[in-house]
Design a protein around this motif. Structure first.
Motif, PDB file in Angstrom:
ATOM      1  N   LYS A  78       0.829  -1.203   0.000  1.00 29.42           N
ATOM      2  CA  LYS A  78       0.000   0.000   0.000  1.00 29.42           C
ATOM      3  C   LYS A  78       0.867   1.257   0.000  1.00 29.42           C
ATOM      4  N   ASP A  79       1.910   1.250   0.817  1.00 26.17           N
ATOM      5  CA  ASP A  79       2.805   2.412   0.887  1.00 26.17           C
ATOM      6  C   ASP A  79       3.503   2.642  -0.450  1.00 26.17           C
ATOM      7  N   VAL A  80       3.934   1.545  -1.082  1.00 24.53           N
ATOM      8  CA  VAL A  80       4.606   1.652  -2.378  1.00 24.53           C
ATOM      9  C   VAL A  80       3.673   2.275  -3.415  1.00 24.53           C
ATOM     10  N   ARG A  81       2.439   1.795  -3.457  1.00 29.46           N
ATOM     11  CA  ARG A  81       1.478   2.306  -4.446  1.00 29.46           C
ATOM     12  C   ARG A  81       1.136   3.773  -4.211  1.00 29.46           C
ATOM     13  N   VAL A  83       3.127   6.055  -2.884  1.00 20.17           N
ATOM     14  CA  VAL A  83       4.276   6.857  -3.320  1.00 20.17           C
ATOM     15  C   VAL A  83       4.327   6.923  -4.838  1.00 20.17           C
ATOM     16  N   ILE A  84       4.039   5.816  -5.501  1.00 19.76           N
ATOM     17  CA  ILE A  84       4.054   5.794  -6.967  1.00 19.76           C
ATOM     18  C   ILE A  84       2.982   6.726  -7.524  1.00 19.76           C
ATOM     19  N   ASP A  85       1.810   6.735  -6.898  1.00 19.41           N
ATOM     20  CA  ASP A  85       0.731   7.640  -7.330  1.00 19.41           C
ATOM     21  C   ASP A  85       1.157   9.098  -7.177  1.00 19.41           C
ATOM     22  N   LYS A  86       1.792   9.424  -6.059  1.00 19.14           N
ATOM     23  CA  LYS A  86       2.288  10.792  -5.848  1.00 19.14           C
ATOM     24  C   LYS A  86       3.323  11.153  -6.910  1.00 19.14           C
ATOM     25  N   ALA A  87       4.190  10.192  -7.215  1.00 14.40           N
ATOM     26  CA  ALA A  87       5.245  10.441  -8.206  1.00 14.40           C
ATOM     27  C   ALA A  87       4.639  10.698  -9.586  1.00 14.40           C
ATOM     28  N   SER A 116       5.132  -5.094  -7.066  1.00 15.69           N
ATOM     29  CA  SER A 116       4.350  -3.855  -7.144  1.00 15.69           C
ATOM     30  C   SER A 116       5.166  -2.693  -7.710  1.00 15.69           C
ATOM     31  N   LEU A 117       6.469  -2.853  -7.796  1.00 17.97           N
ATOM     32  CA  LEU A 117       7.335  -1.803  -8.353  1.00 17.97           C
ATOM     33  C   LEU A 117       7.517  -1.920  -9.861  1.00 17.97           C
ATOM     34  N   LEU A 118       7.238  -3.097 -10.400  1.00 14.83           N
ATOM     35  CA  LEU A 118       7.615  -3.386 -11.787  1.00 14.83           C
ATOM     36  C   LEU A 118       7.012  -2.419 -12.796  1.00 14.83           C
ATOM     37  N   ALA A 119       5.707  -2.202 -12.725  1.00 13.52           N
ATOM     38  CA  ALA A 119       5.049  -1.357 -13.728  1.00 13.52           C
ATOM     39  C   ALA A 119       5.592   0.070 -13.685  1.00 13.52           C
ATOM     40  N   ALA A 120       5.800   0.591 -12.462  1.00 10.08           N
ATOM     41  CA  ALA A 120       6.282   1.968 -12.318  1.00 10.08           C
ATOM     42  C   ALA A 120       7.678   2.127 -12.896  1.00 10.08           C
TER      43      ALA A 120
END
Length: 425
Positions: A78-81, A83-87, A116-120
């Motif tokens: 959840k935290d990773v997603r 941060v990715i959304d903010k980015a 969960s990092l792959l797509a970003a």
């Protein structure tokens, strides 16, 4: 609570960064990337306290990119997603400077968290910088690893650590209030274990513990004030495998001094004593074998003794065995023989057992001739008769080549006398 010294003097630009010249020197890989403005996703792999976090911050600052930081210790999917959304919303895609997502101790992320990092990373929403003390080949999923460049950060050299101390004395406002004479550095450097952050923490502890405006740092004073040094040894990490590897290779290389040193490193680090004994038991057969058959007995007795006695007395038994094995003649002939034999089996498949070697427990088998022409070795002179024991397709195939040592040279002579030129002994 005051900010630790290591944080107070953390470098803010690449020119202040100490060590890792292969990465940040004039022709370093990262220096060239920053000059070109093309920052790719990367993983920093190195021991603790070598500046991985600092380097990630500098890259973000000097490249003018938004910087997001997560610790794998307490961050989830959840935290990773989030941060990715903010980015993605920060507009980096349009400026050509996509945000940097720094993940400390990325090896602690589970497979699903790394997924969960792959797509970003793949779509360029973020530039990932991961930091790890563990070998990324084992701890980072292949899909993510293939999208990142791995950079190795080395443990600080003595010169690097001394430069860190001088930098602290010159730059830190708190230390500038005192007149510090860094007379000796050996104890500080030894206690740090190559960890820059640990070095600065110990240095600050020593300085704060000495009263007066004039402070002289000596080895004796450092050891007096720092009561106990925690040995760098992670029983579940790469350090564990590296030190065990050094221990085994020292014994194989017939160096009892190095063997006992690495043994002490494992003992002081809290390694399972049975694990150490088990490794020596394997080595006694793999690396010594028939050059000294007693080695296997010695190692097995050591394992039994360690299992019975426990620490601290077991350290003496382990040391005796390590010294004995290191000082013994070496041969890997049996180890090589079974390796060749297994490869041969895979290559040739299930070859039939020669009929004279087959068991004949039933009447039908006897009628078919099973075991009929077998010659019982004890019925002949010297308990030996020249007959074929390998499958027909592998006749005269030599798998065991005795080592060149006193014991196995005797075995070579024995086999040559028995088999003449059959196997080429």
């Amino acid at each position: 609570m005051s900010t630790p010294l290591a944080e107070r003097i953390r470098p803010q630009k690449i020119s202040d960064y100490v060590s890792q010249s292969h990465l940040v020197g004039p022709q370093g890989s990262l220096t060239l990337q920053m000059q070109n403005g093309l920052i790719s996703s990367m993983i920093f792999w190195g021991p603790p306290g070598t500046g991985k976090t600092t380097l990630a911050n500098i890259i973000a600052r000097e490249s003018g990119r938004p910087f997001y930081e997560l610790s794998a210790i307490n961050a989830g999917v959840k935290d990773v997603r989030e941060v990715i959304d903010k980015a993605r919303q920060s507009g980096g895609l349009f400026s050509g400077k996509n945000p940097i997502l720094f993940i400390d101790e990325i090896h602690r992320f589970s497979k699903s968290q790394q997924d969960s990092l792959l797509a970003a990373v793949e779509k360029g929403w973020v530039t990932l910088i991961g930091a790890t003390t563990e070998n990324p080949s084992f701890e980072v999923i292949p899909a993510l690893l293939s999208r990142c460049q791995v950079y190795v950060l080395n443990a600080f050299t003595r010169a690097d650590l001394e430069a860190l101390l001088q930098r602290a004395i010159e730059l830190d406002t708190e230390l500038q209030k005192k007149k510090i004479n860094l007379k000796e550095t050996e104890a500080l450097i030894r206690l740090s274990g190559g960890d820059g952050r640990k070095l600065l923490n110990i240095f600050e502890l020593v300085v704060s513990a000495i009263s007066g405006s004039k402070i002289e740092i000596t080895n004796e004073k450092v050891l007096e004030l720092v009561q106990q040094n925690t040995v760098l040894y992670d029983k579940t990490g790469e350090q564990h495998y590296d030190i065990v590897s050094a221990f085994i290779k020292s014994i194989r290389g017939s160096d009892p001094n190095a063997a006992v040193y690495w043994l002490a490193r494992m003992i002081e680090g809290g390694e399972d004593l049975k694990f150490i004994a088990r490794r020596m038991l394997i080595l006694a057969s793999e690396d010594i074998g028939n050059a000294n058959p007693t080695a296997l007995i010695m190692a097995n007795n050591t394992f039994q003794a360690v299992s019975t006695i426990g620490y601290p007395e077991s350290r003496i038994i382990l040391s005796q065995c390590a010294v004995y094995l290191a000082s013994s003649a070496k041969s890997n002939a049996s180890y090589m023989a079974i390796g060749k034999a297994q490869a041969l089996v895979k290559q040739t498949g299930d070859l039939p057992v020669p009929i004279h070697l087959r068991n004949a427990p039933t009447k039908l088998m006897k009628e078919l001739g099973y075991g009929e022409e077998y010659q019982y070795a004890h019925d002949y002179i010297n308990n030996f008769i020249d007959q074929e024991y390998l499958p027909d397709a592998l006749q005269n195939h030599k798998l065991y080549e005795p080592g060149n040592n006193a014991r196995e040279n005797e075995l070579r002579t024995f086999l040559k006398n028995r088999w003449k030129d059959k196997y080429g002994y």
